[in-house]
Design a protein around this motif. Structure first.
Motif, PDB file in Angstrom:
ATOM      1  N   VAL A 297      38.950  41.620  36.973  1.00 54.42           N
ATOM      2  CA  VAL A 297      39.203  42.507  35.827  1.00 54.42           C
ATOM      3  C   VAL A 297      40.275  41.943  34.905  1.00 54.42           C
ATOM      4  O   VAL A 297      40.748  42.640  34.008  1.00 54.42           O
ATOM      5  CB  VAL A 297      39.606  43.927  36.301  1.00 54.42           C
ATOM      6  N   ALA A 298      40.660  40.693  35.109  1.00 57.38           N
ATOM      7  CA  ALA A 298      41.704  40.081  34.287  1.00 57.38           C
ATOM      8  C   ALA A 298      41.248  39.966  32.835  1.00 57.38           C
ATOM      9  O   ALA A 298      40.095  39.617  32.553  1.00 57.38           O
ATOM     10  CB  ALA A 298      42.070  38.708  34.831  1.00 57.38           C
ATOM     11  N   SER A 299      42.143  40.248  31.904  1.00 57.76           N
ATOM     12  CA  SER A 299      41.798  40.148  30.485  1.00 57.76           C
ATOM     13  C   SER A 299      41.530  38.705  30.079  1.00 57.76           C
ATOM     14  O   SER A 299      40.727  38.453  29.179  1.00 57.76           O
ATOM     15  CB  SER A 299      42.930  40.738  29.633  1.00 57.76           C
ATOM     16  N   ASP A 300      42.199  37.776  30.736  1.00 55.07           N
ATOM     17  CA  ASP A 300      41.983  36.350  30.469  1.00 55.07           C
ATOM     18  C   ASP A 300      41.893  35.622  31.809  1.00 55.07           C
ATOM     19  O   ASP A 300      42.906  35.134  32.330  1.00 55.07           O
ATOM     20  CB  ASP A 300      43.119  35.780  29.627  1.00 55.07           C
TER      21      ASP A 300
ATOM     22  N   GLN B  41      43.698  32.355  32.514  1.00 55.23           N
ATOM     23  CA  GLN B  41      45.160  32.390  32.626  1.00 55.23           C
ATOM     24  C   GLN B  41      45.642  33.121  33.878  1.00 55.23           C
ATOM     25  O   GLN B  41      46.845  33.233  34.094  1.00 55.23           O
ATOM     26  CB  GLN B  41      45.752  33.081  31.390  1.00 55.23           C
ATOM     27  N   TYR B  42      44.705  33.608  34.689  1.00 54.64           N
ATOM     28  CA  TYR B  42      45.071  34.477  35.803  1.00 54.64           C
ATOM     29  C   TYR B  42      46.015  33.771  36.777  1.00 54.64           C
ATOM     30  O   TYR B  42      47.034  34.337  37.190  1.00 54.64           O
ATOM     31  CB  TYR B  42      43.793  34.920  36.521  1.00 54.64           C
TER      32      TYR B  42
ATOM     33  N   ASP C 297      49.451  33.184  35.029  1.00 51.78           N
ATOM     34  CA  ASP C 297      50.181  34.428  34.781  1.00 51.78           C
ATOM     35  C   ASP C 297      50.777  35.013  36.055  1.00 51.78           C
ATOM     36  O   ASP C 297      51.935  35.448  36.063  1.00 51.78           O
ATOM     37  CB  ASP C 297      49.253  35.467  34.142  1.00 51.78           C
TER      38      ASP C 297
ATOM     39  N   GLN D 284      46.174  45.588  37.271  1.00 50.24           N
ATOM     40  CA  GLN D 284      44.799  46.070  37.321  1.00 50.24           C
ATOM     41  C   GLN D 284      44.001  45.229  38.311  1.00 50.24           C
ATOM     42  O   GLN D 284      44.158  44.002  38.362  1.00 50.24           O
ATOM     43  CB  GLN D 284      44.138  45.996  35.947  1.00 50.24           C
TER      44      GLN D 284
END
Length: 391
Positions: free
Chosen positions: A112-115, A118-119, A122, A132
């Motif tokens: 569910v990562a937005s990017d 980059q997980y 980040d 999330q």
């Protein structure tokens, strides 16, 4: 005692045959379940088939996500992510021990990562909390890591093998099923490594600079004493449900939020050194901790005598009126190493094939970028001294 908040959101179901409740436990979190598991032992012993049947009977679609290895890598997480996306998975079930649960946690956040690209950067490099994730349930089969209630996961970099940590409230499992009968057939060495790991989790929380936290000190001491008493017994009587129950619950408590409130988070130097060590050799986490912890204590204890006198007396029942602190420390280290040897674990780095020439690189990997530890902060050169003591 420092101010704190305590939220223990994981719904724990503990007891014989509690795995039979897995369908009921999972059906409220999603409909398409990726079951994450390891190297096919749950296939051979029929546990996967049983869990699959129970999930299907509750209306869930089951997707198989096997192949997780000890000291799991991010490459493995990415491979499972492709399976999960292809089947539009909306919840996860970790069926296994710490490596499986940590893989499922990392995967739950990634999906569910937005990017997604980059997980890793980040959360595993920059330590941004994971806010999330897909809902996660656990069926625990190996008591050790305590990941069944914690908010963190440990995953190795694919290229270097170095372990990194991500954490955040979204990684806490929604429900964990703890059935001690599932652990009755665990191999002796795997059981021993788990005992060492849970003892280390308790020690990491115990050795803190803050002195005014007596109640939690005594809770930690009690669980440590339970591990010391029941650990060797469970190896001698591996088919004892009672002993397996004691060890399983101790492992869960050892890494739960209950035992680290108001303590500044703990020390964790031994864990970070072990993470660096297992990046150089594929040693089980608990075995690496059995080697490093006595050496860390030998190095640290002279500067923190009151803390270690309390620990030696209350936990190891060492009579304090000895000739000197050095005598107490020597007795403590001897007792600890004897306990680990009783479990069949190594107590020196040379026993697992580490060379003296490897030590500087391990020290640099552990503390090269910033100091580690809270009871006493350690730079890379001090970590090197500890590694030489462990050699």
């Amino acid at each position: 005692m420092e101010s704190f908040e305590l939220l223990f959101p994981t719904h724990i179901r503990f007891g014989r045959d509690v795995v039979d409740q897995v369908g009921e436990a999972v059906k409220g979190t999603g409909t398409t379940v990726l079951v994450v598991f390891g190297q096919n032992s749950v296939i051979r012993n029929g546990l996967f088939a049983k869990v699959e049947q129970l999930l299907v009977s509750c209306g869930c679609k089951v997707v198989s996500g096997g192949g997780v290895k000890p000291n799991p890598t991010y490459e493995g997480v990415l491979a499972l992510a492709e399976i999960a996306k292809r089947h539009q998975v909306d919840c996860l079930l970790a069926l296994g021990g710490g490596s499986v649960i940590d893989t499922a946690k990392a995967l739950a956040g990634l999906l569910v990562a937005s990017d997604p690209k980059q997980y890793w950067t980040d959360h595993f490099e920059n330590y941004t909390p994971v806010e999330q994730a897909l809902p996660l349930a656990v069926v625990l089969t190996i008591p050790a890591s305590g990941s069944e209630t914690s908010d963190s996961c440990v995953i190795s970099e694919t290229k270097t093998g170095l372990k990194r940590i991500a954490s955040g409230p979204a990684l806490v499992p929604k429900v964990s099923l703890l059935d001690p009968s599932l652990t009755l057939s665990l191999p002796v060495y795997q059981t021993a490594c788990g005992i060492s790991d849970m003892l280390s989790h308790l020690q990491e929380r115990y050795f803190i600079p803050l002195m005014e936290n007596d109640l939690t000190d005594r809770l930690l001491e009690s669980v440590m004493r339970c591990v010391l008493d029941n650990g060797p017994l469970v190896l001698s009587h591996p088919d004892s449900y009672h002993l397996r129950s004691e060890i399983m619950w101790a492992g869960t408590l050892a890494h739960s939020p209950l035992l680290d409130r108001g303590r500044g988070g703990g020390d964790w130097a031994c864990h970070l050194i072990e993470h660096a060590l297992s990046g150089f050799c594929d040693v089980p986490h608990g075995a690496g901790l059995a080697i490093l912890t006595p050496a860390w204590m030998r190095y640290i204890a002279p500067k923190h005598q009151f803390r270690f006198l309390q620990y030696a007396g209350r936990v190891w029942h060492i009579e304090i009126p000895l000739a000197s602190f050095e005598d107490v420390l020597a007795r403590l280290i001897y007792s600890m190493q004897s306990f680990y040897r009783c479990l069949g674990l190594p107590t020196q780095l040379r026993e697992i094939g580490v060379e003296v020439a490897d030590l500087p690189a391990i020290a640099q990997a552990a503390a090269g970028s910033h100091p580690i530890g809270s009871l006493q902060q350690l730079e890379a050169m001090q970590v090197l001294d500890i590694l030489h003591l462990a050699y």
